[in-house]
Design an enzyme around this catalytic site. Structure first.
Site, PDB file in Angstrom:
ATOM      1  N   LYS A 179       0.923  -1.234  -0.051  1.00 53.14           N
ATOM      2  CA  LYS A 179      -0.055  -0.134   0.077  1.00 53.14           C
ATOM      3  C   LYS A 179       0.916   1.185  -0.022  1.00 53.14           C
ATOM      4  O   LYS A 179       1.753   1.220   0.934  1.00 53.14           O
ATOM      5  CB  LYS A 179      -0.731  -0.035   1.199  1.00 53.14           C
ATOM      6  CG  LYS A 179      -1.932   1.217   1.257  1.00 53.14           C
ATOM      7  CD  LYS A 179      -2.975   0.910   0.562  1.00 53.14           C
ATOM      8  CE  LYS A 179      -4.198   2.049   0.373  1.00 53.14           C
ATOM      9  NZ  LYS A 179      -3.799   2.761  -0.934  1.00 53.14           N
TER      10      LYS A 179
ATOM     11  N   LYS B 136       4.630   2.578   8.756  1.00 55.44           N
ATOM     12  CA  LYS B 136       3.315   3.469   9.038  1.00 55.44           C
ATOM     13  C   LYS B 136       2.293   2.718   9.235  1.00 55.44           C
ATOM     14  O   LYS B 136       1.415   2.604   9.876  1.00 55.44           O
ATOM     15  CB  LYS B 136       3.204   4.390   7.638  1.00 55.44           C
ATOM     16  CG  LYS B 136       2.127   5.409   8.041  1.00 55.44           C
ATOM     17  CD  LYS B 136       1.926   6.425   6.747  1.00 55.44           C
ATOM     18  CE  LYS B 136       3.098   7.119   6.242  1.00 55.44           C
ATOM     19  NZ  LYS B 136       2.822   7.843   5.196  1.00 55.44           N
TER      20      LYS B 136
ATOM     21  N   LYS C 151       5.451   2.341  -2.537  1.00 57.78           N
ATOM     22  CA  LYS C 151       5.449   3.859  -3.112  1.00 57.78           C
ATOM     23  C   LYS C 151       5.741   3.485  -4.463  1.00 57.78           C
ATOM     24  O   LYS C 151       6.283   2.710  -5.172  1.00 57.78           O
ATOM     25  CB  LYS C 151       6.392   4.576  -2.492  1.00 57.78           C
ATOM     26  CG  LYS C 151       6.177   6.037  -2.401  1.00 57.78           C
ATOM     27  CD  LYS C 151       5.083   6.324  -1.490  1.00 57.78           C
ATOM     28  CE  LYS C 151       5.029   7.721  -1.110  1.00 57.78           C
ATOM     29  NZ  LYS C 151       4.175   7.776   0.312  1.00 57.78           N
TER      30      LYS C 151
ATOM     31  N   THR D 147      -5.249  13.078   5.920  1.00 58.25           N
ATOM     32  CA  THR D 147      -3.988  13.040   6.403  1.00 58.25           C
ATOM     33  C   THR D 147      -3.934  14.020   7.380  1.00 58.25           C
ATOM     34  O   THR D 147      -3.352  14.099   8.482  1.00 58.25           O
ATOM     35  CB  THR D 147      -2.814  13.432   5.209  1.00 58.25           C
ATOM     36  OG1 THR D 147      -3.117  12.489   4.264  1.00 58.25           O
ATOM     37  CG2 THR D 147      -1.619  13.268   5.588  1.00 58.25           C
TER      38      THR D 147
ATOM     39  N   ASN E  68      -2.298  19.210  -0.057  1.00 58.29           N
ATOM     40  CA  ASN E  68      -3.458  18.344   0.593  1.00 58.29           C
ATOM     41  C   ASN E  68      -3.334  18.555   2.145  1.00 58.29           C
ATOM     42  O   ASN E  68      -4.085  18.939   2.775  1.00 58.29           O
ATOM     43  CB  ASN E  68      -3.677  17.320  -0.139  1.00 58.29           C
ATOM     44  CG  ASN E  68      -4.641  16.234   0.605  1.00 58.29           C
ATOM     45  OD1 ASN E  68      -4.472  15.940   1.887  1.00 58.29           O
ATOM     46  ND2 ASN E  68      -5.765  16.292   0.116  1.00 58.29           N
TER      47      ASN E  68
ATOM     48  N   SER F   5      -7.701   5.452   3.525  1.00 59.85           N
ATOM     49  CA  SER F   5      -7.304   4.609   2.276  1.00 59.85           C
ATOM     50  C   SER F   5      -7.818   3.446   2.457  1.00 59.85           C
ATOM     51  O   SER F   5      -8.414   2.514   1.802  1.00 59.85           O
ATOM     52  CB  SER F   5      -5.930   4.723   1.648  1.00 59.85           C
ATOM     53  OG  SER F   5      -5.842   5.761   1.275  1.00 59.85           O
TER      54      SER F   5
HETATM   55  N1  GLU Z   1       0.634   8.986   0.165  1.00 57.72           N
HETATM   56  C1  GLU Z   1       0.120   8.847   1.242  1.00 57.72           C
HETATM   57  C2  GLU Z   1       1.180   8.577   2.231  1.00 57.72           C
HETATM   58  O1  GLU Z   1       2.505   8.775   2.336  1.00 57.72           O
HETATM   59  C3  GLU Z   1      -1.109   8.033   1.443  1.00 57.72           C
HETATM   60  C4  GLU Z   1      -0.803   6.644   1.150  1.00 57.72           C
HETATM   61  C5  GLU Z   1      -2.231   5.611   0.872  1.00 57.72           C
HETATM   62  O2  GLU Z   1      -3.248   6.107   1.229  1.00 57.72           O
HETATM   63  O3  GLU Z   1      -1.956   4.669   0.514  1.00 57.72           O
HETATM   64  O4  GLU Z   1       0.812   8.048   3.566  1.00 57.72           O
END
Ligand code: GLU
Length: 447
Positions: free
Chosen positions: A70, A94, A106, A190, A221, A363
Site C-alpha cells: 500500500k 506506517k 510507493k 492526512t 492537501n 485509504s
Molecule cells: N501518500 C500517502 C502517504 O504517504 C497515502 C498513502 C495511501 O493512502 O496509500 O501516507
C-alpha cells in the site's frame, strides 16, 4: 566533498538502530534490508506539440508481510528510485504503526507535472497503469495519491486498469473522487489524522490552543487542510508556504483567504504581494512579510509542521529551529543527524509514520468499502479515524515512556515488531530463530 546521505540511507540508519534495539537475529534482519520488489519502466508520452517524451517510473514494493502493498504515487522531478524505496519502506512501518492490514509500497514518475497539460497528465497516468498492471491489484498492491497526484489521477488509473483487465476494481486504488468509488473523508484524512494526534499531544502537555503559534511548510492537501483545522480550533497560524515561498505574520494568517488567493494565482506569496510591484503598504498594514522556505522553518513558533517534501530539517538548520514541537505531516522531512540535534535541544518530534498515517488509514476504509460495496458516513469515517490514530499514538507513547525512546524510535520499534510478528506467524523466519528468540524472552522485553 562530504557525502550527503540518500533517503534510503537515512531510512537504513533508523532501521539499524531499531533492529539493534530489538536485538534481531541476522535472519530476522534480512527481510528489512531491501525491498521485496523494485519495478522500473520508462513511460513514453506524446506531447501536445506532437513530440515524444519519456519519463522514468517506479513502483517499489518494500514488504507485504502484514497485507497487500500500500502506498501512493508521486509525480516530481526529483522522484528517483532511491527516494521511492525509502518512501515505500516508511509506508510499511506506517501501516504497522496504525495496525491496518497492509504492507508498504510507493510509486513515482520522475516528471514536472506542472509543465504538463491535463491531457498529457491523463495519458501519462494511464501509461503508468499499463506499465505496472501485472504488479497491481486489490489483493496485491493498492496505490493512492501522494505528492502532486490527486483524485482525478486516481480515477484515470482505476479506469485504465478496469479497461485493460476487464474487471470491476473499485478497491484497486484509493483516494478516488466520491463520484467514482471514493470515501467520504479521504480528502482531508492526512491532516485530520494528524490533527487528532496534535490535540491529544497538546492536552497531555497541558497547553492551550489559544497560546500556540504554528508554522506550516507546504500548502498542498496535507498542509492546507491542517492550516484550516488549526485556525478553526483557535491556534494561531503565523507562517505558511508553498513551493514558491512563504509568508509570516505574528498576528496570524487566515488560511481561507490564502487558499482563495492561491486558487486564483497559483501561489500564496502573492496574497500579500500582488501585481508587478510588491504591495508594501498592504504588507505593513497586515504586518505580513514574505520569507523563503528555509527562513520559514526557523521562525519563532511553538509548533512547526513540515507538510511538503523530505530532507528539509537537516544538521545544517536544526540548530536554528526555534519550535518546541515538530509534527511531521510530510514523509521524511528530518534527517537522523537533525533528529539527534533536536533531541539535544529538547525539541519533541512526532514522526511521519505516526503523524501522517491518517491518509493511509482512510485509504484502508476506502479499500474496505470498495471490497464490500458498503458506503460509510462521514461521521463513521471520522470516528474510526480518530480511534485508530489515538490508539496508535498511545501505543507509541507507551513505548516512549517504557524505554526512554524518542517518538520516532518508539514508532519504528512498534512498526518493525508488528511486521516481524507477521513474518514469524507466516513462517518466513525459521522456527529455530523464533524459538531461540523466544527463549531469551525477547518478545516480552525489548531492552
Ligand atoms: N501518500 C500517502 C502517504 O504517504 C497515502 C498513502 C495511501 O493512502 O496509500 O501516507
Amino acid at each position: 566533498m562530504a557525502h550527503t546521505s540518500t533517503p534510503y540511507e537515512r531510512f537504513k540508519t533508523l532501521l539499524e538502530e531499531t533492529m539493534n534495539h530489538l536485538k534481531l537475529t541476522l535472519e530476522e534482519r534480512k527481510p528489512f534490508l531491501e525491498p521485496q520488489h523494485i519495478h522500473r519502466k520508462e513511460l513514453t508520452l506524446t506531447r501536445d506539440d506532437g513530440s515524444s517524451a519519456t519519463f522514468p517510473a517506479f513502483r517499489v514494493q518494500y514488504n507485504n508481510a502484514r497485507g497487500p502493498y500500500k502506498g501512493g504515487i508521486r509525480y516530481h522531478p526529483l522522484a528517483d528510485e532511491d527516494e521511492v524505496k525509502a518512501l515505500a519502506a516508511l509506508m510499511a512501518i506506517k501501516t504497522a504503526v496504525v495496525g491496518i492490514p497492509f504492507g508498504g509500497a510507493k510509486g513515482g514518475i520522475q516528471c514536472d507535472p506542472k509543465a504538463l497539460s491535463k491531457r498529457e497528465l491523463q495519458d501519462l497516468s494511464r501509461a503508468y497503469v499499463r506499465a505496472f498492471k501485472d504488479h497491481l491489484s486489490p489483493d496485491i498492491d493498492v496505490p493512492a495519491p501522494d505528492v502532486n497526484t490527486n483524485p482525478d489521477i486516481m480515477a484515470w488509473m482505476r479506469d485504465e486498469y478496469e479497461k485493460i483487465t476487464r474487471t470491476y476494481a473499485p478497491a484497486l486504488i484509493t483516494g478516488k473522487p466520491l463520484s467514482y468509488g471514493g470515501s467520504l473523508g479521504r480528502d482531508t484524512a492526512t491532516a485530520r489524522g494528524g490533527f487528532f494526534i496534535l490535540q491529544e499531544f497538546v492536552n497531555l502537555e497541558g497547553k492551550d490552543a489559544d497560546d500556540l503559534r504554528v508554522v506550516i511548510q507546504g500548502f498542498g492537501n496535507a498542509g492546507a487542510n491542517m492550516a484550516h483545522l488549526l485556525h478553526n480550533a483557535g491556534y494561531t497560524v503565523i507562517g505558511l508556504s508553498d513551493s514558491h515561498g512563504g509568508i509570516y505574520s505574528e498576528e496570524g494568517l487566515d488560511p481561507v483567504r490564502i487558499e482563495k488567493y492561491k486558487h486564483r494565482t497559483g501561489s500564496i506569496t502573492g496574497e500579500y504581494c500582488e501585481g508587478s510591484v510588491c504591495d508594501i503598504d498592504k504588507m505593513k498594514m497586515d504586518n505580513v512579510r514574505t520569507v523563503t522556505n528555509e527562513e520559514l522553518l526557523e521562525l519563532p513558533c511553538d509548533i512547526l509542521i513540515p507538510a511538503a517534501l523530505d530532507n528539509v530539517i537537516t544538521e545544517k538548520n536544526a540548530g536554528r529551529i526555534r519550535a518546541k514541537y515538530i509534527l511531521e505531516l510530510a514523509n521524511g522531512p528530518t534527517t537522523p543527524e537533525a533528529d539527534a540535534a533536536l533531541r539535544k535541544k529538547g525539541v519533541t518530534l512526532i514522526p511521519d509514520v505516526l503523524m501522517n498515517a491518517g491518509g493511509v488509514t482512510v485509504s484502508y476504509f476506502e479499500w474496505t468499502q470498495g471490497r464490500s460495496g458498503e458506503q460509510w458516513t462521514a461521521e463513521y469515517v471520522d470516528n474510526e479515524l480518530k480511534r485508530i490514530m489515538l490508539d496508535a499514538f498511545r501505543a507509541v507513547r507507551k513505548e516512549v515512556s517504557r524505554s526512554g525512546l524518542t517518538y520516532r524510535q518508539a514508532a519504528f520499534v512498534l512498526g518493525v515488531r508488528r511486521m516481524l510478528e507477521a513474518m514469524h506467524a507466516r513462517g518466513w523466519i525459521s522456527d529455530a530463530t523464533a524459538i531461540a528468540a523466544g527463549s531469551r524472552g525477547r518478545r516480552r522485553s525489548f531492552r
